[in-house]
Design a protein around this motif. Sequence first.
Motif, PDB file in Angstrom:
ATOM      1  N   ALA A  94       0.852  -1.194   0.000  1.00 32.54           N
ATOM      2  CA  ALA A  94       0.000   0.000   0.000  1.00 32.54           C
ATOM      3  C   ALA A  94       0.887   1.244   0.000  1.00 32.54           C
ATOM      4  CB  ALA A  94      -0.906  -0.002   1.231  1.00 32.54           C
ATOM      5  N   PRO A  95       0.703   2.139  -0.946  1.00 34.26           N
ATOM      6  CA  PRO A  95       1.564   3.325  -1.042  1.00 34.26           C
ATOM      7  C   PRO A  95       1.613   4.172   0.226  1.00 34.26           C
ATOM      8  CG  PRO A  95       0.231   3.107  -3.012  1.00 34.26           C
ATOM      9  CD  PRO A  95      -0.269   2.078  -2.038  1.00 34.26           C
ATOM     10  N   GLU A  96       0.555   4.145   1.054  1.00 32.67           N
ATOM     11  CA  GLU A  96       0.548   4.960   2.269  1.00 32.67           C
ATOM     12  C   GLU A  96       1.257   4.286   3.451  1.00 32.67           C
ATOM     13  OE1 GLU A  96      -3.110   2.422   2.289  1.00 32.67           O
ATOM     14  OE2 GLU A  96      -2.152   3.690   0.796  1.00 32.67           O
ATOM     15  N   HIS A  97       1.680   3.033   3.296  1.00 34.18           N
ATOM     16  CA  HIS A  97       2.357   2.322   4.384  1.00 34.18           C
ATOM     17  C   HIS A  97       3.725   2.955   4.639  1.00 34.18           C
ATOM     18  CE1 HIS A  97       4.336  -0.955   6.564  1.00 34.18           C
ATOM     19  NE2 HIS A  97       3.111  -1.374   6.862  1.00 34.18           N
ATOM     20  N   PRO A  98       4.125   3.076   5.902  1.00 30.92           N
ATOM     21  CA  PRO A  98       5.405   3.737   6.193  1.00 30.92           C
ATOM     22  C   PRO A  98       6.636   3.039   5.609  1.00 30.92           C
ATOM     23  CG  PRO A  98       4.428   2.831   8.197  1.00 30.92           C
ATOM     24  CD  PRO A  98       3.396   2.712   7.116  1.00 30.92           C
TER      25      PRO A  98
END
Length: 182
Positions: A94-98
């Motif tokens: 997921a692109p928003e994962h750190p």
Amino acid sequence: MVRFGRDGYRKTSLAQIARDAGITDAGLLHHFRDKQQLLLAAVEYWHAQLDVRWRRVSDSVRDAFRCHLEDTEESLRTPGIVELAVVIGAEATAPEHPAHEFFRAWQDKGVRELTERLRAAAEAGELKPGLDFESIARECAAMDMGLRWQWLTAGRSFDLVAVMRAHLDRLMRAISRDGEGL
């Protein structure tokens, strides 16, 4: 690494990690400002260890595959490592994962380095000429992650290293100039 591997990033709390480490929440926050920084530190540490082990490998693809199997055996003796790779790796798509950017860069690096090693081995005469080196590298990465996922999902009910060895042996027989496996 064990906690993130077992529970994933989203379900893991700093309080749980502090308890696991035998320190207070404040003690943990003294070293890591938040869960994201702790996750990235754990992932970076794990990958740095892999980089150190990879440097010992000769230019031979056959040797690299053998060393990969040794590294997999070692990882199975380290609690949480396989789980961390699979669970956090999947979450990090997921692109928003750190850890998204870290895992994306790590995956690109692995494919690029194996592609270069395969190309050099063909130029040195170890492998057949005219192979699609990047496709082979991507196949290896996919098989590695897929087998680890299957192994965890199946409750560790099969010999992961033996299955990996069989795949790499077949691959080596197909791509090596001498037709020999591992």
